[in-house]
Design a protein around this motif. Sequence first.
Motif: not given
Lengths: 178, 111
Positions: A50-59, A61-66, A68-71
Amino acid sequence: MSAPNDDNASAHSQLSSHFFAGLLDSIIVDVASECHRIARLGLDRNLEEEEEELRLSAQARVRVADPSNSGEVNNKHVVDIFGQTHPAVANEIFECMNCGRSIMAGRFAPHLEKCMGKGRKARLKSTRSSKTPQNRYSRGSPVSTYYTYSNSASVNRIVNGTPGPTGEEYADGTFEET
Amino acid sequence: MRPSINRPPTPEAEEDQEKEPTLQEIINIKLIESGEKERLKELLRERLTECGWRDEMKALCRAFTRKKGRNNVTVDDLVHVITPKGRASVPDSVKAELLQRIRTFLVSAAL
């Protein structure tokens, strides 16, 4: 007659179940032992899942919200999922097999259109260039005679003022002398 | 020298022969000696892996380990965790196949 067989069958069933249970228990112990080993040796990386999942999903989310990224366009170029960028126009240079010129890959299609005569302009260009030599030969003399004819006439008028047959004084003796 | 006098008498060799091996024991010995027991175990292991039973059991173990703490689990703990669910969740087809094979062995061993 069937009674002993029944007894036999039920005895067999009982024995079979007994042995099956024994096999199953043995396998259960194997699985438990393996899991115990994994737990003790810390081989299960995602144990605190659960900790791992939470950490990965938080990461994520940060990447998507940023913004200046990907697409989106990053600096000048679009970044794909492998992190690679490609220029807008392909810039590999090679030789056109039709005309032999060095062409840039991204400009090859328009070049071919002109080169192989697909477009209107290309077709006109080719027809003009192929027919012009014939025009010269077929209409060449009348045009030149017309020119010399009009030249001499105008020259006569300008110099003498009389439309008389004074063409003999001039080099181009095409003027008829009566 | 004295302590050895208190040793209980060595059991006689004949006493062992009085204890008849049970039918179960006889069959067990036959299964093991013929190699059939090992084959049956491998077959059951394979079937249980194919149907996901093994993964289910491992998941139960991991959940338990997470709760209790990695270094506090014992093999006994885990056996107790998975035995009830493990016995109950064997697919009927797998159980039938194994039972059939065991019965065939019993018949062929003329017991």
